[in-house]
Design an enzyme around this catalytic site. Sequence first.
Site, PDB file in Angstrom:
ATOM      1  N   TRP A   7      11.013 -94.923 -48.235  1.00  0.00           N
ATOM      2  CA  TRP A   7      10.401 -94.542 -49.510  1.00  0.00           C
ATOM      3  C   TRP A   7      10.985 -95.354 -50.659  1.00  0.00           C
ATOM      4  O   TRP A   7      10.262 -95.810 -51.546  1.00  0.00           O
ATOM      5  CB  TRP A   7      10.556 -93.040 -49.746  1.00  0.00           C
ATOM      6  CG  TRP A   7       9.507 -92.238 -49.034  1.00  0.00           C
ATOM      7  CD1 TRP A   7       8.772 -92.632 -47.948  1.00  0.00           C
ATOM      8  CD2 TRP A   7       9.069 -90.924 -49.369  1.00  0.00           C
ATOM      9  NE1 TRP A   7       7.903 -91.633 -47.582  1.00  0.00           N
ATOM     10  CE2 TRP A   7       8.066 -90.564 -48.433  1.00  0.00           C
ATOM     11  CE3 TRP A   7       9.432 -89.999 -50.335  1.00  0.00           C
ATOM     12  CZ2 TRP A   7       7.422 -89.338 -48.466  1.00  0.00           C
ATOM     13  CZ3 TRP A   7       8.795 -88.760 -50.365  1.00  0.00           C
ATOM     14  CH2 TRP A   7       7.794 -88.440 -49.445  1.00  0.00           C
TER      15      TRP A   7
ATOM     16  N   ASP B 249      11.702 -86.539 -49.087  1.00  0.00           N
ATOM     17  CA  ASP B 249      11.255 -86.589 -47.681  1.00  0.00           C
ATOM     18  C   ASP B 249      12.314 -85.914 -46.808  1.00  0.00           C
ATOM     19  O   ASP B 249      12.468 -86.230 -45.637  1.00  0.00           O
ATOM     20  CB  ASP B 249      11.052 -88.051 -47.257  1.00  0.00           C
ATOM     21  CG  ASP B 249      10.267 -88.180 -45.953  1.00  0.00           C
ATOM     22  OD1 ASP B 249       9.456 -87.281 -45.657  1.00  0.00           O
ATOM     23  OD2 ASP B 249      10.474 -89.164 -45.223  1.00  0.00           O
TER      24      ASP B 249
ATOM     25  N   GLY C 262      15.363 -95.128 -45.581  1.00  0.00           N
ATOM     26  CA  GLY C 262      15.123 -95.911 -46.781  1.00  0.00           C
ATOM     27  C   GLY C 262      13.714 -96.392 -47.034  1.00  0.00           C
ATOM     28  O   GLY C 262      13.472 -97.150 -47.977  1.00  0.00           O
TER      29      GLY C 262
ATOM     30  N   ASP D 129      21.188 -89.050 -49.679  1.00  0.00           N
ATOM     31  CA  ASP D 129      21.023 -88.442 -48.352  1.00  0.00           C
ATOM     32  C   ASP D 129      22.392 -88.065 -47.806  1.00  0.00           C
ATOM     33  O   ASP D 129      23.394 -88.719 -48.105  1.00  0.00           O
ATOM     34  CB  ASP D 129      20.337 -89.413 -47.387  1.00  0.00           C
ATOM     35  CG  ASP D 129      19.689 -88.695 -46.197  1.00  0.00           C
ATOM     36  OD1 ASP D 129      20.413 -88.023 -45.451  1.00  0.00           O
ATOM     37  OD2 ASP D 129      18.463 -88.799 -46.033  1.00  0.00           O
TER      38      ASP D 129
ATOM     39  N   LYS E  75       8.039 -83.123 -48.980  1.00  0.00           N
ATOM     40  CA  LYS E  75       7.546 -82.818 -47.637  1.00  0.00           C
ATOM     41  C   LYS E  75       7.960 -81.400 -47.285  1.00  0.00           C
ATOM     42  O   LYS E  75       9.066 -80.974 -47.589  1.00  0.00           O
ATOM     43  CB  LYS E  75       8.135 -83.796 -46.616  1.00  0.00           C
ATOM     44  CG  LYS E  75       7.722 -83.498 -45.172  1.00  0.00           C
ATOM     45  CD  LYS E  75       8.234 -84.568 -44.230  1.00  0.00           C
ATOM     46  CE  LYS E  75       9.717 -84.480 -44.002  1.00  0.00           C
ATOM     47  NZ  LYS E  75      10.233 -85.518 -43.075  1.00  0.00           N
TER      48      LYS E  75
END
Length: 209
Positions: free
Chosen positions: A65, A124, A63, A83, A164
């Site tokens: 970001w 990410d 969490g 997620d 990423k």
Amino acid sequence: MNNKKKKSSSKIWLKRHFKDFYVREVHKNKIRSRAWFKLDQIHNKFNIFKNNNIIVDIGCSPGSWSEYALKKIGSQGKIIACDISFMKPIFGVIFIQGDIQDICTYSLILQKLKNKKADICMSDISPNISGHAVIDIHKSISLSTAALNLSIKILSKNGVFITKIFQGENFNMYYQLIKKKFSQVKIYKPHASRFKSREIFIIAKNIKE
């Protein structure tokens, strides 16, 4: 490797880990992970976040970001975080637990957007690391491609995609794919990324017609 060597290697890793500036800052400031600093450095470099932004955060757990972005976009902004793993709740962040490669998860994200386009899609996302570079890079590319495809569908014309990716085989192919979709594309490695890490970040703006 015998037990003595394993213990010695573990001690060396732990010593380096807790000497790391960002690890110390995570504990000091009670931040969820060092990823917070990576996004901070990305924002300071590229001026990403604005008041009232609508954001979709892919691969959000634990969490950091979402936590960082929430402070930048103000009370009128919106964050939808997703997620496959559970994320401890963050007040003001809508969390969806699901796989972004699953149509049901995609539908839930659209539902939470309520017919609005996102200003930022940030990813990410990372596979479970096996330790085999070829396998890990392949999994990373696959997940990042799913994130890219989602971003094209949900972003506004002037939207920003941050992702990423691990450097290695097929990285250039993925980079060229993003360049076909966005008019501005930059590669950046934040100082908060570990020196030996293969991870790198791509910041793309303005979807092409």
